[in-house]
Design a protein around this motif. Structure first.
Motif, short mmCIF file in Angstrom:
data_model
loop_
_atom_site.label_atom_id
_atom_site.label_comp_id
_atom_site.label_asym_id
_atom_site.label_seq_id
_atom_site.Cartn_x
_atom_site.Cartn_y
_atom_site.Cartn_z
N PHE A 174 0.87 -1.18 0.00
CA PHE A 174 0.00 0.00 0.00
C PHE A 174 0.90 1.22 0.00
N ARG A 175 0.95 1.91 -1.16
CA ARG A 175 1.95 2.95 -1.35
C ARG A 175 1.32 4.35 -1.34
N ILE A 176 2.02 5.28 -0.72
CA ILE A 176 1.51 6.65 -0.56
C ILE A 176 2.34 7.60 -1.43
N HIS A 177 1.63 8.39 -2.23
CA HIS A 177 2.30 9.35 -3.13
C HIS A 177 1.91 10.78 -2.77
N HIS A 178 2.80 11.70 -3.04
CA HIS A 178 2.43 13.12 -3.05
C HIS A 178 3.20 13.74 -4.21
N ASP A 179 2.47 14.06 -5.27
CA ASP A 179 3.13 14.55 -6.48
C ASP A 179 2.24 15.59 -7.15
N ALA A 180 2.46 15.80 -8.43
CA ALA A 180 1.69 16.83 -9.14
C ALA A 180 0.19 16.58 -9.04
N GLY A 200 -3.13 11.55 4.04
CA GLY A 200 -2.46 12.82 3.75
C GLY A 200 -2.88 13.92 4.70
N LYS A 201 -3.64 13.57 5.76
CA LYS A 201 -4.12 14.62 6.70
C LYS A 201 -3.08 15.00 7.73
N GLY A 202 -1.97 14.28 7.80
CA GLY A 202 -0.87 14.64 8.69
C GLY A 202 0.44 14.54 7.92
N LYS A 203 1.40 15.39 8.27
CA LYS A 203 2.70 15.35 7.58
C LYS A 203 3.57 14.30 8.26
N ILE A 204 3.45 13.07 7.84
CA ILE A 204 4.15 11.96 8.47
C ILE A 204 5.35 11.53 7.62
N LEU A 205 5.11 11.40 6.29
CA LEU A 205 6.18 10.96 5.40
C LEU A 205 7.16 12.10 5.11
N LYS A 206 8.44 11.78 5.14
CA LYS A 206 9.45 12.80 4.82
C LYS A 206 9.89 12.70 3.37
N THR A 207 9.55 11.59 2.74
CA THR A 207 9.91 11.39 1.34
C THR A 207 8.79 10.60 0.66
N PHE A 208 8.63 10.79 -0.65
CA PHE A 208 7.56 10.12 -1.41
C PHE A 208 8.14 9.52 -2.67
N PRO A 209 7.53 8.46 -3.22
CA PRO A 209 6.47 7.66 -2.59
C PRO A 209 7.07 6.67 -1.60
N CYS A 230 8.12 6.74 7.21
CA CYS A 230 8.59 8.11 7.49
C CYS A 230 9.61 8.48 6.40
N ASP A 231 10.75 7.76 6.40
CA ASP A 231 11.71 7.95 5.30
C ASP A 231 12.14 6.60 4.72
N HIS A 232 11.33 5.56 4.99
CA HIS A 232 11.64 4.19 4.56
C HIS A 232 10.30 3.49 4.31
N ASP A 233 10.28 2.55 3.35
CA ASP A 233 9.04 1.79 3.13
C ASP A 233 8.59 1.11 4.42
#
Ligand code: NDP
Length: 333
Positions: free
Chosen positions: A7-13, A52-61, A95-98
């Motif tokens: 289950f992968r999380i993206h934040h992009d265009a 995406g309601k909290g800033k948890i991931l430091k890198t995407f995807p 966070c910064d790792h799968d």
């Protein structure tokens, strides 16, 4: 096997988007292990990250999920043996790792905890970060002098993952427990986990003076905001408050009076970067003398990867209770 589902999380265009994807199976580099994940669990932080309601991931995807348990498929570290049952919580997961919402997890070997006898991958994930955090709170409170004679332990957000496990754990260890929950329909369930009394969110005793009558020996707070402020006013001399969460707000408006006139301690609980010796010790206790006796009753639901978005939404609305397991691959049970 060359690929796996995650289950992968993206934040992009296109903005935030997340879902189940087919990913290439990684090969562990020196010092890493590849874990065949059989179970994970859903934490509040996973819901913030996944929606995406909290800033948890430091890198995407990234693959989401701060918890994982399963068996070591391949090890490139002398410290971890292939075939061993292991768990990973916190560190860089999601966070910064799968993370652990996947059939496989490749991570540094020094993040891995062997699952102690008394638990298995499924039960380790009924506990997960939630159970580990409750145990860390208990540990810090005991080190700081908490004992049943000081008075009842108030647990806020009691029907949630951390809360339910804390109720069961503190009760198991001889503390009187008062559970605070917004879910009146779960009163009997909370009493079954060991709560001696159940209060609604607006039923905390005391007014808003800096010091109100001391009614609690200590507290485990998952809510923050005004709930935590009210707890500081009503904890007895030398009591401890474990500050764990922010389900009700991240601000804290109180005074120094409880700290300087009652010696109350506000203990910060941070489950992510706990040093490995303490981490291992707490998991060993969670599998033995601190094993929550009602561990199966704390498990409320099981989903697959495709069920995650629905659970995230429910959790952020405060509509879930206990621990939701995530079944991966061919896990049975
Ligand atoms: P859950 O969603 O399972 O539990 C949170 C509970 O808080 C809910 O079940 C609900 O309990 C209560 N709640 C929800 N919304 C509100 C609100 N607006 N006002 C008051 N109470 C509310 O989450 P977890 O148990 O996984 O996590 C609990 C908290 O602890 C979260 O804030 C999480 O981020 C934090 N956490 C922190 C960790 C750390 O290392 N410091 C580790 C793990 C979690 P009820 O309906 O019974 O009142």
């Amino acid at each position: 096997m060359t690929h796996y589902q995650g289950f992968r999380i993206h934040h992009d265009a296109a903005g935030h988007h997340a879902g189940v994807e087919r990913l290439p199976l990684p090969v562990p580099a020196a010092g890493e292990v590849l874990i065949r994940v059989s179970w994970s669990g859903v934490n509040y932080k996973d819901a913030l990250a996944g929606t995406g309601k909290g800033k948890i991931l430091k890198t995407f995807p990234l693959v989401g999920g701060i918890d994982a348990a399963g068996h070591v498929e391949r090890s490139a570290s002398p410290a971890v043996r292939e075939g061993d049952a292991v768990l990973v919580t916190g560190f860089g997961l999601s966070c910064d790792h799968d993370g652990g919402f996947a059939e496989y997890l490749c991570c540094p070997a020094d993040w891995v905890v062997p699952i102690p006898s008394g638990l298995d991958p499924r039960r380790a994930m009924i506990l997960g970060t939630a159970g580990f955090t409750a145990a860390l709170a208990l540990h810090r409170m005991l080190v700081n002098g908490q004992q049943p004679g000081l008075g009842p332990i108030l647990v806020s957000g009691a029907s949630g993952g951390v809360g339910a496990i804390a109720v069961n754990l503190f009760s198991h260890l001889g503390f009187e427990v008062a559970a605070v929950s917004g879910k009146t329909e779960l009163q009997d369930w909370l009493r079954g986990l060991g709560a001696n009394q159940v209060l609604g969110r607006n039923e905390l005793p005391g007014d808003r003076r800096p010091l109100e009558q001391a009614v609690w020996g200590g507290a485990v707070d998952n809510v923050g905001g005004e709930m935590l402020a009210q707890i500081t006013r009503t904890v007895a001399t030398w009591g401890n408050i474990a500050s764990i969460g922010l389900a009700g707000g991240h601000e804290l408006h109180t005074t120094v009076m409880p700290f300087i006139l009652r010696g109350v301690s506000l203990l910060g609980i941070h489950s992510v970067e706990v040093p490995q010796p303490l981490r291992g010790e707490l998991w060993t206790r969670l599998a033995s003398d601190w094993r929550p006796p009602q561990i199966e009753a704390i498990h409320s639901a099981t989903v697959g990867l495709d069920g995650l978005p629905g659970i995230f939404e429910q959790m952020l609305k405060g509509e879930t209770h206990g621990r939701v397991l995530v079944r991966l691959g061919g896990a049975s049970g």
